[in-house]
Design a protein around this motif. Structure first.
Motif, mmCIF file in Angstrom:
data_model
loop_
_atom_site.group_PDB
_atom_site.id
_atom_site.type_symbol
_atom_site.label_atom_id
_atom_site.label_comp_id
_atom_site.label_asym_id
_atom_site.label_seq_id
_atom_site.Cartn_x
_atom_site.Cartn_y
_atom_site.Cartn_z
ATOM 1 N N GLY A 73 50.218 89.725 10.658
ATOM 2 C CA GLY A 73 49.946 88.447 11.308
ATOM 3 C C GLY A 73 50.656 87.358 10.538
ATOM 4 N N PHE A 74 50.853 86.242 11.196
ATOM 5 C CA PHE A 74 51.675 85.217 10.592
ATOM 6 C C PHE A 74 51.032 84.562 9.380
ATOM 7 C CE2 PHE A 74 52.675 80.714 10.209
ATOM 8 C CZ PHE A 74 53.944 80.860 9.679
ATOM 9 N N LEU A 75 49.766 84.184 9.477
ATOM 10 C CA LEU A 75 49.150 83.418 8.393
ATOM 11 C C LEU A 75 49.078 84.202 7.078
ATOM 12 C CD1 LEU A 75 48.080 80.630 7.896
ATOM 13 C CD2 LEU A 75 45.807 81.453 8.461
ATOM 14 N N PRO A 76 48.639 85.464 7.064
ATOM 15 C CA PRO A 76 48.656 86.196 5.784
ATOM 16 C C PRO A 76 50.068 86.368 5.223
ATOM 17 C CG PRO A 76 47.264 87.329 7.361
ATOM 18 C CD PRO A 76 47.970 86.229 8.102
ATOM 19 N N PHE A 77 51.026 86.591 6.111
ATOM 20 C CA PHE A 77 52.406 86.728 5.656
ATOM 21 C C PHE A 77 52.908 85.414 5.059
ATOM 22 C CE2 PHE A 77 56.909 86.000 6.595
ATOM 23 C CZ PHE A 77 57.457 86.945 5.744
ATOM 24 N N ALA A 78 52.652 84.313 5.735
ATOM 25 C CA ALA A 78 53.113 83.012 5.254
ATOM 26 C C ALA A 78 52.465 82.667 3.918
ATOM 27 C CB ALA A 78 52.824 81.931 6.289
ATOM 28 N N LYS A 79 51.175 82.985 3.764
ATOM 29 C CA LYS A 79 50.505 82.715 2.493
ATOM 30 C C LYS A 79 51.106 83.554 1.369
ATOM 31 C CE LYS A 79 46.070 81.124 4.225
ATOM 32 N NZ LYS A 79 44.623 81.348 4.294
ATOM 33 N N ALA A 80 51.387 84.824 1.656
ATOM 34 C CA ALA A 80 51.994 85.686 0.633
ATOM 35 C C ALA A 80 53.381 85.182 0.256
ATOM 36 C CB ALA A 80 52.071 87.122 1.144
ATOM 37 N N PHE A 81 54.150 84.766 1.239
ATOM 38 C CA PHE A 81 55.484 84.256 0.955
ATOM 39 C C PHE A 81 55.416 82.934 0.197
ATOM 40 C CE2 PHE A 81 59.417 81.996 2.000
ATOM 41 C CZ PHE A 81 60.329 82.925 1.538
ATOM 42 N N HIS A 82 54.463 82.087 0.552
ATOM 43 C CA HIS A 82 54.291 80.813 -0.149
ATOM 44 C C HIS A 82 53.912 81.056 -1.604
ATOM 45 C CE1 HIS A 82 52.155 76.888 -0.972
ATOM 46 N NE2 HIS A 82 53.357 76.494 -0.562
ATOM 47 N N TYR A 83 53.044 82.029 -1.826
ATOM 48 C CA TYR A 83 52.683 82.395 -3.203
ATOM 49 C C TYR A 83 53.916 82.884 -3.963
ATOM 50 C CZ TYR A 83 50.639 84.880 -7.112
ATOM 51 O OH TYR A 83 50.343 85.326 -8.380
ATOM 52 N N GLU A 84 54.739 83.688 -3.308
ATOM 53 C CA GLU A 84 55.970 84.179 -3.932
ATOM 54 C C GLU A 84 56.902 83.023 -4.278
ATOM 55 O OE1 GLU A 84 58.786 86.890 -5.422
ATOM 56 O OE2 GLU A 84 56.699 87.220 -4.886
ATOM 57 N N LEU A 85 56.985 82.015 -3.401
ATOM 58 C CA LEU A 85 57.804 80.837 -3.697
ATOM 59 C C LEU A 85 57.280 80.084 -4.921
ATOM 60 C CD1 LEU A 85 58.599 79.263 -0.210
ATOM 61 C CD2 LEU A 85 60.194 80.346 -1.781
ATOM 62 N N GLN A 86 55.948 79.973 -5.028
ATOM 63 C CA GLN A 86 55.364 79.303 -6.179
ATOM 64 C C GLN A 86 55.693 80.057 -7.462
ATOM 65 O OE1 GLN A 86 51.268 79.274 -5.024
ATOM 66 N NE2 GLN A 86 51.420 77.276 -4.017
ATOM 67 N N PHE A 87 55.596 81.379 -7.403
ATOM 68 C CA PHE A 87 55.903 82.203 -8.567
ATOM 69 C C PHE A 87 57.388 82.124 -8.901
ATOM 70 C CE2 PHE A 87 57.110 86.331 -10.401
ATOM 71 C CZ PHE A 87 56.347 86.270 -11.558
ATOM 72 N N ARG A 88 58.209 82.116 -7.885
ATOM 73 C CA ARG A 88 59.670 82.089 -8.064
ATOM 74 C C ARG A 88 60.113 80.756 -8.672
ATOM 75 N NH1 ARG A 88 64.334 84.497 -8.134
ATOM 76 N NH2 ARG A 88 65.945 83.901 -6.683
ATOM 77 N N ALA A 89 59.404 79.687 -8.376
ATOM 78 C CA ALA A 89 59.762 78.377 -8.923
ATOM 79 C C ALA A 89 59.590 78.346 -10.437
ATOM 80 C CB ALA A 89 58.925 77.292 -8.266
ATOM 81 N N LEU A 90 58.696 79.179 -10.961
ATOM 82 C CA LEU A 90 58.461 79.219 -12.399
ATOM 83 C C LEU A 90 59.542 79.998 -13.138
ATOM 84 C CD1 LEU A 90 54.618 79.914 -12.393
ATOM 85 C CD2 LEU A 90 55.791 77.736 -12.717
#
Length: 170
Positions: A73-90
């Motif tokens: 589903g879109f929302l769990p996928f988007a949240k996981a990707f957003h978390y990955e972006l936050q981690f990637r920014a570090l």
């Protein structure tokens, strides 16, 4: 089934280039060697097996990533990707290697649609909850799918990995 370049073009497959971190590319390369070694051993020296390569495995991970995103589903996928972006920014910038995968036009459209939906979600999170603004492109989706595929295959036997790659390769 392996297709030559003319059959790929006729059936709507296009070579899609994207950069990968060298660490991720090396993991893909090690996986290629393991699968090819396994197939060679199973072949008993008859040379009837089909070698795999980095573009084939990248294609498998991109397809399974799209399928997983649709199943979740879109929302769990988007949240996981957003978390990955936050981690990637570090993380600090790593050296990247240019690679490619043969993707069907429908698969490229699916990735473009996922990119558009995720970028809207990230922008909404920024505006509504004052989350940091992340700028990314569809290559980040490619990296996310490939990283997820490698993580999913971490503890699987090479025989199962080889069978999965055979199902999705062109």
């Amino acid at each position: 089934m392996k297709l030559n370049w003319l059959n790929r073009a006729i059936q709507g497959y296009q070579r899609t280039k994207f950069p990968l971190e060298s660490k991720l590319y090396n993991q893909l390369d090690r996986l290629v060697h393991a699968v090819n070694y396994f197939r060679d051993r199973e072949d008993n020296g008859e040379d009837t097996y089909v070698c795999t390569d980095v573009p084939s495995i990248s294609r498998v991970f991109l397809i399974t990533g799209i399928e997983r995103a649709m199943d979740q589903g879109f929302l769990p996928f988007a949240k996981a990707f957003h978390y990955e972006l936050q981690f990637r920014a570090l993380e600090t910038n790593h050296k990247s290697i240019q690679t490619f995968a043969y993707l069907h036009t429908s698969e490229k459209k699916a990735i473009a649609d996922l990119y558009a939906l995720v970028s809207e979600y990230v922008e909404r999170e920024h505006l509504n909850h004052m989350q940091p603004q992340y700028f990314f492109n569809d290559y980040e989706l490619f990296r996310f799918f490939i990283k997820g595929g490698i993580d999913a295959l971490q503890n699987k036997p090479v025989k199962n990995v080889s069978q999965m790659i055979s199902m999705h390769s062109i």
